[in-house]
Write a protein that holds these residues in place. Structure first.
Motif, PDB file in Angstrom:
ATOM      1  N   LEU A 178       0.831  -1.202   0.000  1.00  0.00           N
ATOM      2  CA  LEU A 178       0.000   0.000   0.000  1.00  0.00           C
ATOM      3  C   LEU A 178       0.865   1.250   0.000  1.00  0.00           C
ATOM      4  N   THR A 179       1.965   1.221  -0.744  1.00  0.00           N
ATOM      5  CA  THR A 179       2.925   2.327  -0.680  1.00  0.00           C
ATOM      6  C   THR A 179       2.636   3.456  -1.654  1.00  0.00           C
ATOM      7  N   CYS A 213       2.973   0.873   9.686  1.00  0.00           N
ATOM      8  CA  CYS A 213       2.634   1.111  11.092  1.00  0.00           C
ATOM      9  C   CYS A 213       3.585   2.196  11.609  1.00  0.00           C
ATOM     10  N   PRO A 214       3.385   3.454  11.170  1.00  0.00           N
ATOM     11  CA  PRO A 214       4.315   4.520  11.562  1.00  0.00           C
ATOM     12  C   PRO A 214       4.458   4.685  13.073  1.00  0.00           C
ATOM     13  N   THR A 215       3.370   4.474  13.803  1.00  0.00           N
ATOM     14  CA  THR A 215       3.410   4.689  15.258  1.00  0.00           C
ATOM     15  C   THR A 215       4.452   3.800  15.925  1.00  0.00           C
ATOM     16  N   TYR A 216       4.414   2.492  15.644  1.00  0.00           N
ATOM     17  CA  TYR A 216       5.336   1.584  16.337  1.00  0.00           C
ATOM     18  C   TYR A 216       6.612   1.314  15.570  1.00  0.00           C
ATOM     19  N   TRP A 217       6.706   1.832  14.349  1.00  0.00           N
ATOM     20  CA  TRP A 217       8.000   1.836  13.667  1.00  0.00           C
ATOM     21  C   TRP A 217       8.810   3.059  14.097  1.00  0.00           C
ATOM     22  N   GLY A 218       8.143   4.021  14.759  1.00  0.00           N
ATOM     23  CA  GLY A 218       8.820   5.240  15.187  1.00  0.00           C
ATOM     24  C   GLY A 218       9.217   6.119  14.020  1.00  0.00           C
ATOM     25  N   MET A 219       8.356   6.178  13.005  1.00  0.00           N
ATOM     26  CA  MET A 219       8.652   6.945  11.798  1.00  0.00           C
ATOM     27  C   MET A 219       7.486   7.877  11.475  1.00  0.00           C
ATOM     28  N   SER A 220       7.782   8.882  10.648  1.00  0.00           N
ATOM     29  CA  SER A 220       6.689   9.659  10.071  1.00  0.00           C
ATOM     30  C   SER A 220       5.983   8.791   9.028  1.00  0.00           C
ATOM     31  N   ASN A 222       5.487   9.441   5.897  1.00  0.00           N
ATOM     32  CA  ASN A 222       6.269   9.412   4.648  1.00  0.00           C
ATOM     33  C   ASN A 222       7.491   8.506   4.784  1.00  0.00           C
ATOM     34  N   ASP A 223       8.183   8.601   5.923  1.00  0.00           N
ATOM     35  CA  ASP A 223       9.351   7.737   6.136  1.00  0.00           C
ATOM     36  C   ASP A 223       8.943   6.264   6.175  1.00  0.00           C
ATOM     37  N   SER A 226       8.609   5.063   2.673  1.00  0.00           N
ATOM     38  CA  SER A 226       9.935   4.891   2.063  1.00  0.00           C
ATOM     39  C   SER A 226      10.602   3.625   2.578  1.00  0.00           C
ATOM     40  N   TRP A 227      10.453   3.348   3.868  1.00  0.00           N
ATOM     41  CA  TRP A 227      11.051   2.140   4.457  1.00  0.00           C
ATOM     42  C   TRP A 227      10.419   0.886   3.858  1.00  0.00           C
ATOM     43  N   MET A 228       9.123   0.953   3.623  1.00  0.00           N
ATOM     44  CA  MET A 228       8.449  -0.196   3.005  1.00  0.00           C
ATOM     45  C   MET A 228       8.993  -0.449   1.607  1.00  0.00           C
ATOM     46  N   LYS A 229       9.166   0.637   0.841  1.00  0.00           N
ATOM     47  CA  LYS A 229       9.651   0.481  -0.533  1.00  0.00           C
ATOM     48  C   LYS A 229      11.109   0.021  -0.561  1.00  0.00           C
ATOM     49  N   GLY A 230      11.949   0.632   0.302  1.00  0.00           N
ATOM     50  CA  GLY A 230      13.378   0.383   0.216  1.00  0.00           C
ATOM     51  C   GLY A 230      13.876  -0.806   1.005  1.00  0.00           C
ATOM     52  N   THR A 231      13.163  -1.206   2.030  1.00  0.00           N
ATOM     53  CA  THR A 231      13.647  -2.272   2.922  1.00  0.00           C
ATOM     54  C   THR A 231      12.656  -3.430   3.035  1.00  0.00           C
TER      55      THR A 231
END
Length: 242
Positions: A178-179, A213-220, A222-223, A226-231
Protein backbone atom coordinates in the motif's frame (compact mmCIF):
# COMPACT_ATOMS: atom_id res chain seq x y z
CA UNK A 1 -19.74 19.06 -10.48
CA UNK A 2 -19.75 15.36 -11.23
CA UNK A 3 -18.86 13.21 -8.24
CA UNK A 4 -16.35 10.54 -9.35
CA UNK A 5 -15.34 9.15 -5.94
CA UNK A 6 -17.82 7.97 -3.36
CA UNK A 7 -17.83 5.83 -0.27
CA UNK A 8 -18.38 2.14 -1.06
CA UNK A 9 -21.80 0.87 0.00
CA UNK A 10 -20.05 -1.88 1.96
CA UNK A 11 -18.15 0.69 4.06
CA UNK A 12 -19.88 2.52 6.91
CA UNK A 13 -19.54 6.29 7.33
CA UNK A 14 -17.90 6.26 10.77
CA UNK A 15 -14.76 7.90 12.25
CA UNK A 16 -11.62 5.77 12.15
CA UNK A 17 -9.80 4.61 15.28
CA UNK A 18 -6.57 3.76 13.41
CA UNK A 19 -3.35 5.71 13.91
CA UNK A 20 -2.29 8.31 11.30
CA UNK A 21 -0.50 6.60 8.42
CA UNK A 22 -1.85 3.12 9.26
CA UNK A 23 -2.75 1.02 6.23
CA UNK A 24 -5.82 -0.69 7.67
CA UNK A 25 -8.16 2.06 6.51
CA UNK A 26 -7.00 1.71 2.90
CA UNK A 27 -7.22 -2.09 3.07
CA UNK A 28 -10.73 -1.90 4.54
CA UNK A 29 -11.83 0.36 1.69
CA UNK A 30 -10.31 -1.93 -0.95
CA UNK A 31 -12.17 -4.91 0.47
CA UNK A 32 -15.42 -2.89 0.51
CA UNK A 33 -14.89 -1.71 -3.08
CA UNK A 34 -14.27 -5.26 -4.29
CA UNK A 35 -17.40 -6.53 -2.55
CA UNK A 36 -19.43 -3.75 -4.16
CA UNK A 37 -17.87 -4.42 -7.57
CA UNK A 38 -18.65 -8.13 -7.35
CA UNK A 39 -22.17 -7.54 -6.02
CA UNK A 40 -21.71 -9.98 -3.15
CA UNK A 41 -22.53 -7.73 -0.18
CA UNK A 42 -25.60 -9.78 0.75
CA UNK A 43 -23.63 -13.04 0.58
CA UNK A 44 -20.32 -12.17 2.19
CA UNK A 45 -19.35 -13.06 5.76
CA UNK A 46 -16.12 -11.66 7.23
CA UNK A 47 -14.23 -13.10 10.17
CA UNK A 48 -12.44 -10.35 12.08
CA UNK A 49 -9.16 -10.98 13.92
CA UNK A 50 -7.69 -10.07 17.26
CA UNK A 51 -5.30 -7.17 16.84
CA UNK A 52 -5.62 -3.60 15.58
CA UNK A 53 -8.39 -4.65 13.18
CA UNK A 54 -10.41 -6.35 15.90
CA UNK A 55 -13.32 -3.98 15.27
CA UNK A 56 -13.23 -4.21 11.48
CA UNK A 57 -16.92 -5.06 11.75
CA UNK A 58 -17.55 -1.49 12.90
CA UNK A 59 -16.42 -0.27 9.47
CA UNK A 60 -17.89 -2.86 7.10
CA UNK A 61 -21.58 -2.85 6.31
CA UNK A 62 -22.06 -6.58 5.82
CA UNK A 63 -22.19 -9.65 8.02
CA UNK A 64 -19.12 -10.20 10.21
CA UNK A 65 -18.10 -12.58 12.95
CA UNK A 66 -15.39 -12.23 15.57
CA UNK A 67 -12.96 -15.05 16.37
CA UNK A 68 -10.69 -15.78 19.30
CA UNK A 69 -7.04 -14.88 18.80
CA UNK A 70 -5.63 -16.85 15.89
CA UNK A 71 -8.79 -18.84 15.28
CA UNK A 72 -10.22 -16.85 12.38
CA UNK A 73 -9.58 -19.59 9.82
CA UNK A 74 -11.07 -22.26 12.07
CA UNK A 75 -14.23 -20.15 12.44
CA UNK A 76 -14.25 -19.36 8.71
CA UNK A 77 -13.93 -23.06 7.88
CA UNK A 78 -16.97 -23.86 10.01
CA UNK A 79 -19.05 -21.05 8.49
CA UNK A 80 -18.13 -22.01 4.94
CA UNK A 81 -18.88 -25.69 5.46
CA UNK A 82 -22.28 -24.95 7.00
CA UNK A 83 -23.13 -22.19 4.52
CA UNK A 84 -21.21 -23.02 1.31
CA UNK A 85 -23.33 -20.55 -0.67
CA UNK A 86 -21.82 -17.64 1.26
CA UNK A 87 -18.54 -15.90 0.41
CA UNK A 88 -16.40 -16.16 3.54
CA UNK A 89 -13.14 -14.36 4.19
CA UNK A 90 -10.78 -13.69 7.07
CA UNK A 91 -8.98 -10.42 7.69
CA UNK A 92 -5.91 -11.07 9.84
CA UNK A 93 -2.70 -9.41 10.96
CA UNK A 94 0.71 -11.03 11.28
CA UNK A 95 0.25 -11.81 14.96
CA UNK A 96 -3.17 -13.34 14.46
CA UNK A 97 -2.34 -15.33 11.31
CA UNK A 98 1.39 -16.09 11.55
CA UNK A 99 1.95 -16.45 15.32
CA UNK A 100 -0.79 -17.82 17.55
CA UNK A 101 -2.90 -18.69 14.50
CA UNK A 102 -0.12 -20.33 12.47
CA UNK A 103 -1.53 -23.80 13.16
CA UNK A 104 -5.01 -22.90 11.93
CA UNK A 105 -3.53 -21.12 8.91
CA UNK A 106 -1.34 -24.04 7.90
CA UNK A 107 -4.04 -26.68 8.19
CA UNK A 108 -6.86 -24.67 6.60
CA UNK A 109 -4.56 -23.98 3.66
CA UNK A 110 -3.42 -27.59 3.50
CA UNK A 111 -7.03 -28.78 3.44
CA UNK A 112 -7.62 -26.46 0.52
CA UNK A 113 -10.61 -24.79 2.13
CA UNK A 114 -12.45 -22.63 -0.40
CA UNK A 115 -11.79 -19.42 1.54
CA UNK A 116 -10.30 -15.99 0.95
CA UNK A 117 -7.68 -14.64 3.33
CA UNK A 118 -6.60 -11.00 3.60
CA UNK A 119 -3.30 -11.00 5.49
CA UNK A 120 -2.02 -7.63 6.77
CA UNK A 121 1.74 -7.68 7.30
CA UNK A 122 3.10 -4.63 9.14
CA UNK A 123 6.08 -6.49 10.68
CA UNK A 124 5.09 -5.64 14.25
CA UNK A 125 2.42 -6.12 16.91
CA UNK A 126 0.44 -2.89 16.78
CA UNK A 127 -2.45 -3.29 19.22
CA UNK A 128 -0.38 -4.50 22.16
CA UNK A 129 2.34 -1.88 21.97
CA UNK A 130 4.87 -2.68 19.25
CA UNK A 131 6.42 -6.03 20.16
CA UNK A 132 8.31 -8.26 17.71
CA UNK A 133 6.08 -10.18 15.30
CA UNK A 134 6.94 -13.31 13.28
CA UNK A 135 7.39 -10.96 10.32
CA UNK A 136 9.69 -8.44 12.04
CA UNK A 137 12.78 -7.86 9.90
CA UNK A 138 16.33 -8.67 11.01
CA UNK A 139 17.76 -5.61 12.72
CA UNK A 140 14.34 -4.04 13.19
CA UNK A 141 13.90 -2.52 16.63
CA UNK A 142 10.71 -3.18 18.57
CA UNK A 143 9.69 -2.99 22.21
CA UNK A 144 10.91 -6.57 22.73
CA UNK A 145 13.93 -6.26 20.41
CA UNK A 146 15.45 -2.91 21.43
CA UNK A 147 18.78 -3.89 19.82
CA UNK A 148 17.06 -5.12 16.67
CA UNK A 149 15.90 -8.59 15.69
CA UNK A 150 18.85 -10.99 15.78
CA UNK A 151 18.58 -14.29 13.88
CA UNK A 152 20.57 -16.31 16.44
CA UNK A 153 18.22 -15.22 19.22
CA UNK A 154 14.88 -14.50 17.57
CA UNK A 155 14.99 -16.49 14.34
CA UNK A 156 14.31 -15.15 10.86
CA UNK A 157 11.28 -13.28 9.53
CA UNK A 158 8.56 -15.80 8.72
CA UNK A 159 7.52 -15.71 5.07
CA UNK A 160 4.08 -17.19 5.47
CA UNK A 161 3.07 -16.67 1.84
CA UNK A 162 6.05 -18.61 0.49
CA UNK A 163 5.40 -21.38 3.02
CA UNK A 164 1.73 -21.71 2.11
CA UNK A 165 2.52 -21.63 -1.61
CA UNK A 166 4.24 -25.02 -1.26
CA UNK A 167 0.95 -26.67 -0.25
CA UNK A 168 -1.12 -28.32 -3.01
CA UNK A 169 -4.36 -27.16 -1.39
CA UNK A 170 -3.39 -23.52 -1.91
CA UNK A 171 -4.46 -22.16 -5.30
CA UNK A 172 -3.56 -18.48 -5.20
CA UNK A 173 -1.06 -16.40 -3.22
CA UNK A 174 -0.03 -12.84 -4.02
CA UNK A 175 1.87 -10.20 -2.03
CA UNK A 176 0.98 -6.56 -2.58
CA UNK A 177 1.75 -3.24 -0.93
CA UNK A 178 0.00 0.00 0.00
CA UNK A 179 2.93 2.33 -0.68
CA UNK A 180 1.57 4.25 -3.67
CA UNK A 181 -1.58 4.63 -5.81
CA UNK A 182 -0.31 2.17 -8.47
CA UNK A 183 0.49 -0.40 -5.77
CA UNK A 184 -2.90 0.16 -4.16
CA UNK A 185 -4.58 -0.53 -7.50
CA UNK A 186 -2.60 -3.78 -7.76
CA UNK A 187 -3.73 -4.65 -4.23
CA UNK A 188 -7.37 -4.20 -5.21
CA UNK A 189 -6.91 -6.40 -8.29
CA UNK A 190 -5.36 -9.14 -6.13
CA UNK A 191 -8.14 -8.92 -3.54
CA UNK A 192 -10.76 -9.16 -6.26
CA UNK A 193 -9.01 -12.21 -7.74
CA UNK A 194 -8.98 -13.90 -4.34
CA UNK A 195 -12.74 -13.37 -3.97
CA UNK A 196 -13.45 -14.48 -7.53
CA UNK A 197 -11.48 -17.67 -6.89
CA UNK A 198 -13.83 -18.52 -4.04
CA UNK A 199 -16.90 -17.66 -6.13
CA UNK A 200 -15.58 -20.01 -8.84
CA UNK A 201 -14.85 -22.69 -6.18
CA UNK A 202 -11.15 -22.74 -7.11
CA UNK A 203 -9.93 -23.05 -3.52
CA UNK A 204 -7.78 -21.42 -0.85
CA UNK A 205 -6.59 -17.93 -1.79
CA UNK A 206 -4.45 -15.51 0.22
CA UNK A 207 -3.44 -11.91 -0.40
CA UNK A 208 -0.62 -10.62 1.79
CA UNK A 209 -0.70 -6.83 2.08
CA UNK A 210 2.39 -4.94 3.26
CA UNK A 211 1.00 -2.14 5.40
CA UNK A 212 2.61 0.72 7.32
CA UNK A 213 2.63 1.11 11.09
CA UNK A 214 4.32 4.52 11.56
CA UNK A 215 3.41 4.69 15.26
CA UNK A 216 5.34 1.58 16.34
CA UNK A 217 8.00 1.84 13.67
CA UNK A 218 8.82 5.24 15.19
CA UNK A 219 8.65 6.95 11.80
CA UNK A 220 6.69 9.66 10.07
CA UNK A 221 4.07 8.43 7.60
CA UNK A 222 6.27 9.41 4.65
CA UNK A 223 9.35 7.74 6.14
CA UNK A 224 7.30 4.61 6.79
CA UNK A 225 6.30 4.39 3.12
CA UNK A 226 9.94 4.89 2.06
CA UNK A 227 11.05 2.14 4.46
CA UNK A 228 8.45 -0.20 3.01
CA UNK A 229 9.65 0.48 -0.53
CA UNK A 230 13.38 0.38 0.22
CA UNK A 231 13.65 -2.27 2.92
CA UNK A 232 10.48 -4.21 3.70
CA UNK A 233 9.69 -5.01 0.07
CA UNK A 234 13.17 -6.56 -0.33
CA UNK A 235 12.51 -8.99 2.51
CA UNK A 236 8.96 -9.61 1.28
CA UNK A 237 9.09 -9.33 -2.54
CA UNK A 238 5.91 -8.17 -4.20
CA UNK A 239 4.07 -10.11 -6.85
CA UNK A 240 2.23 -13.32 -7.44
CA UNK A 241 3.81 -16.23 -5.58
CA UNK A 242 1.42 -18.93 -6.76
Amino acid sequence: MKKIIKRPRALKDVPTHYCPGCGHGIAHRLVAEVIDDLGIREKVIAVAPVGCAVIAYDYWDFDCSEAAHGRALAVATAIKRVRPENIVFTYQGDGDLAAIGANETLHAANRGENLTVIFINNAIYGMTGGQMAPTTLLGQTTVTTPDGRISQIHGYPLKISEILATLPGVKYVERVSLTSPPEIIKAKIAIKQAFKNQMDKIGFSLVEILSACPTYWGMSANDALSWMKGTMSKEFPLGRIK
